[in-house]
Design an enzyme around this catalytic site. Structure first.
Site, PDB file in Angstrom:
ATOM      1  CG  ASN A 277      -0.260   0.151   2.510  1.00 39.76           C
ATOM      2  OD1 ASN A 277       0.944  -0.084   2.590  1.00 39.76           O
ATOM      3  ND2 ASN A 277      -0.982   0.530   3.555  1.00 39.76           N
TER       4      ASN A 277
ATOM      5  CG  PHE B 108       8.882  -9.136   2.840  1.00 31.05           C
ATOM      6  CD1 PHE B 108      10.078  -9.431   3.465  1.00 31.05           C
ATOM      7  CD2 PHE B 108       8.624  -9.721   1.606  1.00 31.05           C
ATOM      8  CE1 PHE B 108      11.006 -10.278   2.883  1.00 31.05           C
ATOM      9  CE2 PHE B 108       9.539 -10.566   1.016  1.00 31.05           C
ATOM     10  CZ  PHE B 108      10.734 -10.847   1.647  1.00 31.05           C
TER      11      PHE B 108
ATOM     12  CG  ASN C 249       8.585   3.734   4.980  1.00 31.84           C
ATOM     13  OD1 ASN C 249       8.800   4.869   4.565  1.00 31.84           O
ATOM     14  ND2 ASN C 249       9.449   3.101   5.754  1.00 31.84           N
TER      15      ASN C 249
ATOM     16  NE  ARG D  78      21.499  -3.017  16.737  1.00 30.05           N
ATOM     17  CZ  ARG D  78      21.724  -2.677  18.003  1.00 30.05           C
ATOM     18  NH1 ARG D  78      22.713  -3.238  18.686  1.00 30.05           N
ATOM     19  NH2 ARG D  78      20.972  -1.780  18.603  1.00 30.05           N
TER      20      ARG D  78
ATOM     21  CE1 TYR E  15      10.205  -4.298  13.135  1.00 31.54           C
ATOM     22  CE2 TYR E  15      12.210  -4.532  14.440  1.00 31.54           C
ATOM     23  CZ  TYR E  15      11.482  -4.816  13.308  1.00 31.54           C
ATOM     24  OH  TYR E  15      12.021  -5.636  12.343  1.00 31.54           O
TER      25      TYR E  15
ATOM     26  CE  LYS F 121      13.108  -0.365   7.436  1.00 34.02           C
ATOM     27  NZ  LYS F 121      14.450  -0.548   6.987  1.00 34.02           N
TER      28      LYS F 121
ATOM     29  CB  SER G 169      13.312  -8.441  13.720  1.00 30.22           C
ATOM     30  OG  SER G 169      14.264  -7.667  14.400  1.00 30.22           O
TER      31      SER G 169
ATOM     32  N   GLY H  80      15.276   2.042  23.253  1.00 30.56           N
ATOM     33  CA  GLY H  80      14.842   0.866  22.491  1.00 30.56           C
ATOM     34  C   GLY H  80      15.991   0.070  21.898  1.00 30.56           C
ATOM     35  CG  ASP H  81      19.628   1.441  19.769  1.00 31.51           C
ATOM     36  OD1 ASP H  81      19.037   0.836  18.854  1.00 31.51           O
ATOM     37  OD2 ASP H  81      20.289   2.483  19.586  1.00 31.51           O
TER      38      ASP H  81
ATOM     39  CE  LYS I  15       8.632  -7.702  12.187  1.00 28.78           C
ATOM     40  NZ  LYS I  15       7.851  -8.069  10.998  1.00 28.78           N
TER      41      LYS I  15
END
Ligand code: UD1
Length: 343
Positions: free
Chosen positions: A36, A85, A39, A235, A154, A89, A129, A301-302, A158
């Protein structure tokens, strides 16, 4: 062409569009993409078409709208599988607006599962994720690692998504799912002709780095006082085409009935933990540009550090990441130069 089809939700998005390319180039399925453009933009499809040898169909649909979903999808027959998908995110956006994230990511999943049940579509691939691990007790994480509390809404969507699917699989033994836990997908198609192109300002590190290098953004590194080897978050960055390739292999895995159970989970990472500073250094190496940035506060949030044990995906799916960090940064840079804007 194979008469059976694969539905790809979120096919105009970053990972979705790279997966469309791999599906079109490496399988004979009829491919239908649903998006849609919340993003992404339709130009993403044009770029996919330029990089593939055959056509695909597209549907503009918000999966949260069940009535519209039924109207637009119920006439499609011979659906071999769905690759789901479509989701929001962004870690910081989810912290700022949790309800939006729970609504969008969970409602769309529920609706697409209901549709799968009604049509008896037996193969399903779910985008999860590494954020489901939270701040794990030990690294690298394996699929057996106990999930800690999610650090962001987020990540929580998941975790919930995985649980919904697992329960769904229990009552529908004919339903086969591969859940792929992506670590940090970055980079662009190696041709540099397509890549990440969110319509809103990016929140992710790599597009911010490349935009900063062309004077279209300014990078603030979130925290340099973490308990890691250089103080920066760690990461597991993985090339988006390696992620896309894993979807083709996962599809083969379930459609060819190579799966041992009807709910399988795989980590998709390279296995290398890399710090934010090391990403910046890699970018500078491949682009030949010095990046200016400032160091700011930690971002809410990290997680501090997370990287994958990817043995299971290698063994079961026959998948192996092909690209290293410099390839990731070089392809992202090529894409940025293609978008223009170097000052
Ligand atoms: C998270 C998920 C990842 C998912 C992605 C989707 C985790 C561990 N990973 O990635 O699986 O694919 O969301 O968006 O939850 N950074 C800066 N400055 C910036 C932007 C980022 O320093 O302007 C730092 C972050 O603090 C982090 C790293 O760069 O340490 C990566 O951040 P980002 O690219 O946003 O991805 P994650 O949030 O790690």
């Amino acid at each position: 062409m194979n008469s059976s089809c694969i539905i790809v939700t979120g096919g105009a998005g970053y990972i979705g569009s790279h997966t469309l390319i791999e599906l079109l180039n490496n399988t004979s399925y009829r491919i239908i993409s649903i998006d849609n453009f919340s993003n992404s933009s339709p130009s993403s499809y044009d770029r996919v078409k330029q990089l593939t040898s055959r056509d695909f169909e597209t549907i503009n649909l918000d999966l949260c709208n069940e009535t519209e979903l039924k109207k637009q999808l119920s006439g499609i027959n011979n659906i071999e599988g769905i690759i789901h998908f479509a989701a929001f995110k962004s870690v910081p956006d989810s912290v700022a607006d949790p309800v939006l994230y729970y609504h969008n990511n969970i409602e769309s999943l529920n609706n697409i599962l209901k549709f799968s049940q009604e049509k008896k579509i037996s193969n399903f691939i779910f985008s999860s994720s590494c954020s489901v691990y939270g701040n794990a007790d030990a690294l690298p994480v394996t699929e057996e690692t106990v999930l800690k509390k999610a650090e962001s809404p987020y990540g929580h969507t998941k975790q919930i998504g995985e649980e919904i699917i697992e329960f769904f699989c229990k009552v529908n033994p004919w339903f086969n799912v591969v859940t792929l836990r992506y670590f940090n997908p970055v980079g662009a198609h190696m041709s540099g002709k397509t890549g990440e192109s969110p319509i809103t300002k990016p929140n992710n590190l790599v597009p911010i780095i490349t935009q900063t290098a062309v004077g279209k953004n300014s990078l603030t590194v979130f925290g340099s006082d973490y308990d890691t080897r250089d103080g920066y978050c760690i990461r597991d960055y993985i090339h988006v085409t390696d992620i896309a390739d894993a979807h083709v292999k996962a599809l083969d895995y379930i459609t060819q009935k190579k799966n041992r159970k009807n709910f399988s989970l795989f980590n998709l990472g390279t296995g290398n933990g890399v710090s934010v500073l090391e990403v910046i250094r890699s970018f500078e190496r491949v682009s030949g540009k010095k990046l200016s940035y400032t160091v700011g506060d930690r971002r809410k949030g990290d997680v501090v550090a997370v990287y994958a044990n990817n043995d299971l995906a290698k063994k079961e799916l026959g998948w192996k990441p092909q690209y290293n960090l410099d390839d990731m940064m070089l392809s992202a840079w090529k894409w940025q130069l293609n978008l223009g804007g170097e000052s």
